[in-house]
Design a protein around this motif. Structure first.
Motif, PDB file in Angstrom:
ATOM      1  N   UNK A   1       0.818  -1.215   0.000  1.00 29.82           N
ATOM      2  CA  UNK A   1       0.000   0.000   0.000  1.00 29.82           C
ATOM      3  C   UNK A   1       0.849   1.262   0.000  1.00 29.82           C
ATOM      4  N   UNK A   2       1.894   1.284   0.821  1.00 32.87           N
ATOM      5  CA  UNK A   2       2.706   2.495   0.984  1.00 32.87           C
ATOM      6  C   UNK A   2       3.897   2.464   0.031  1.00 32.87           C
ATOM      7  N   UNK A   3       3.598   2.399  -1.256  1.00 35.45           N
ATOM      8  CA  UNK A   3       4.658   2.262  -2.258  1.00 35.45           C
ATOM      9  C   UNK A   3       4.543   3.334  -3.334  1.00 35.45           C
ATOM     10  N   UNK A   4       4.113   4.504  -2.923  1.00 33.17           N
ATOM     11  CA  UNK A   4       4.013   5.605  -3.875  1.00 33.17           C
ATOM     12  C   UNK A   4       2.744   5.520  -4.703  1.00 33.17           C
ATOM     13  N   UNK A   5       2.807   6.021  -5.891  1.00 34.21           N
ATOM     14  CA  UNK A   5       1.624   6.061  -6.742  1.00 34.21           C
ATOM     15  C   UNK A   5       0.962   7.426  -6.666  1.00 34.21           C
ATOM     16  N   UNK A   6       0.127   7.694  -7.629  1.00 34.31           N
ATOM     17  CA  UNK A   6      -0.503   9.015  -7.731  1.00 34.31           C
ATOM     18  C   UNK A   6      -1.676   9.178  -6.777  1.00 34.31           C
ATOM     19  N   UNK A   7      -2.203   8.069  -6.240  1.00 31.04           N
ATOM     20  CA  UNK A   7      -3.367   8.110  -5.349  1.00 31.04           C
ATOM     21  C   UNK A   7      -4.536   8.800  -6.051  1.00 31.04           C
TER      22      UNK A   7
ATOM     23  N   UNK B   1     -11.483   8.004   0.937  1.00 28.78           N
ATOM     24  CA  UNK B   1     -10.454   7.817  -0.076  1.00 28.78           C
ATOM     25  C   UNK B   1      -9.394   6.820   0.354  1.00 28.78           C
ATOM     26  N   UNK B   2      -9.008   6.868   1.617  1.00 31.33           N
ATOM     27  CA  UNK B   2      -8.026   5.906   2.141  1.00 31.33           C
ATOM     28  C   UNK B   2      -8.596   4.491   2.108  1.00 31.33           C
ATOM     29  N   UNK B   3      -9.867   4.348   2.444  1.00 30.44           N
ATOM     30  CA  UNK B   3     -10.511   3.037   2.368  1.00 30.44           C
ATOM     31  C   UNK B   3     -10.478   2.502   0.945  1.00 30.44           C
ATOM     32  N   UNK B   4     -10.799   3.360  -0.008  1.00 31.72           N
ATOM     33  CA  UNK B   4     -10.782   2.955  -1.412  1.00 31.72           C
ATOM     34  C   UNK B   4      -9.363   2.557  -1.835  1.00 31.72           C
ATOM     35  N   UNK B   5      -8.366   3.280  -1.367  1.00 34.69           N
ATOM     36  CA  UNK B   5      -6.987   2.951  -1.732  1.00 34.69           C
ATOM     37  C   UNK B   5      -6.555   1.622  -1.114  1.00 34.69           C
ATOM     38  N   UNK B   6      -7.026   1.321   0.090  1.00 35.40           N
ATOM     39  CA  UNK B   6      -6.753  -0.001   0.673  1.00 35.40           C
ATOM     40  C   UNK B   6      -7.358  -1.103  -0.196  1.00 35.40           C
ATOM     41  N   UNK B   7      -8.591  -0.888  -0.640  1.00 37.53           N
ATOM     42  CA  UNK B   7      -9.248  -1.893  -1.475  1.00 37.53           C
ATOM     43  C   UNK B   7      -8.539  -2.019  -2.817  1.00 37.53           C
ATOM     44  N   UNK B   8      -8.160  -0.888  -3.403  1.00 38.16           N
ATOM     45  CA  UNK B   8      -7.413  -0.924  -4.659  1.00 38.16           C
ATOM     46  C   UNK B   8      -6.081  -1.659  -4.486  1.00 38.16           C
TER      47      UNK B   8
END
Length: 305
Positions: free
Chosen positions: A51-57, A81-88
């Motif tokens: 999850x914590x590997x960069x990216x544009x978010x 948004x953080x929840x969605x990023x965890x799921x992504x």
């Protein structure tokens, strides 16, 4: 309609991404939450790696900006948004597994099953998927209960059988039986587009926007999703692993049909221009308040990585 200068927009996107990285790091720390027993160190490390590997978010960015368009609470939007990023992130961890897309590189780093092991990668994905709904429904996400229910339902539909997971199943099937063009569009709308559509609609839900506004943002998300996938397919053909931070050319190697492989790069350029025009027209009623989202549509269509 006025829009942000591309440099200003990308600075804004980077700042949002840095803020999201900090929030995700806080959410994925070792502090045991109420009703948890322990957070196993090895599993937590794998979740953080994936999850914590960069990216544009981009997905949380769309949640935040769509919510702001309607005056939604910024802190609640950040948590959704953080929840969605965890799921992504869960979806990427599982997609990279040998039984799926079998990738060794993600955002320039070893994939989770390479950095750890396959069993840990599966559990890390499972945990991130579950944690996404924890974050949305937790008391710290200060939204009315009915809005949380709407968000959970919308995200479940976007991520599950009739959305992202179903799209991945269709993608795997496409390796042996090539779909027609409509089939490719359906596959991509599910695998890639569904979460981007949710990201835009979620902002309207958070803000309690009207049904018409919610449908308009949902459609904007669908357009963004198609543009994102076409741009990704173009980059798979024209870019390299160093630029992309992941393997390129894999669709061609596996004989997978994409809209770009079917129609060519010139078609893709024209179609991306059309999609940006459609996106801008959808946002016309909001005037200058929508300039960040307009700039986002242009960024998605023209991205280089």
């Amino acid at each position: 309609m006025k829009t942000l200068d591309s440099t200003l927009f990308e600075d804004h996107l980077r700042q949002r991404a840095a803020d999201m990285e900090r929030l995700l790091s806080d959410l994925l720390d070792s502090t045991v939450r109420d009703d948890e027993i322990v957070r196993p160190n090895h599993l937590l490390a794998a979740m953080r790696h994936g999850t914590l590997n960069g990216g544009k978010r981009l997905r949380p960015f769309l949640v935040q900006e769509s919510a702001l368009l309607f005056g939604g609470d910024p802190e609640a939007a950040s948590r959704v948004g953080a929840a969605l990023e965890c799921l992504h992130s869960y979806s990427l961890i599982h997609d990279d597994l040998p039984a799926m897309d079998d990738d060794d590189l993600r955002r320039g780093q070893p994939t989770v099953h390479k950095a750890f092991d396959e069993a840990t990668a599966i559990l890390a994905g499972d945990s991130l998927l579950t944690y996404a709904f924890d974050i949305i429904t937790a008391p710290a996400t200060k939204l009315a209960a009915d809005r949380k229910v709407e968000l959970v339902l919308a995200l479940s539909r976007a991520a599950g059988l009739g959305g992202m997971a179903g799209g991945q199943a269709l993608d795997l099937a496409a390796e042996t039986t090539a779909p027609d063009e409509d089939g490719v569009i359906t596959l991509q709308a599910m695998k890639t587009g569904a979460l981007l559509r949710f990201a835009c609609e979620a902002g309207a839900i958070i803000a309690g926007a009207s049904e018409d506004d919610r449908k308009r943002l949902r459609r904007f998300g669908e357009i963004i999703g198609l543009a994102f996938q076409i741009a990704d397919d173009v980059l798979d053909v024209t870019s390299d692993a160093a630029t992309m931070g992941k393997a390129t050319g894999k669709d061609a190697d596996r004989g997978k049909a994409t809209l770009v492989s079917r129609n060519g790069l010139d078609w893709a350029e024209r179609r991306l221009d059309q999609l940006v025009t459609e996106a801008v027209e959808l946002l016309q009623p909001y005037g200058e308040k929508a300039q960040v989202l307009v700039a986002t549509a242009r960024f998605v269509a023209n991205r280089k990585s």
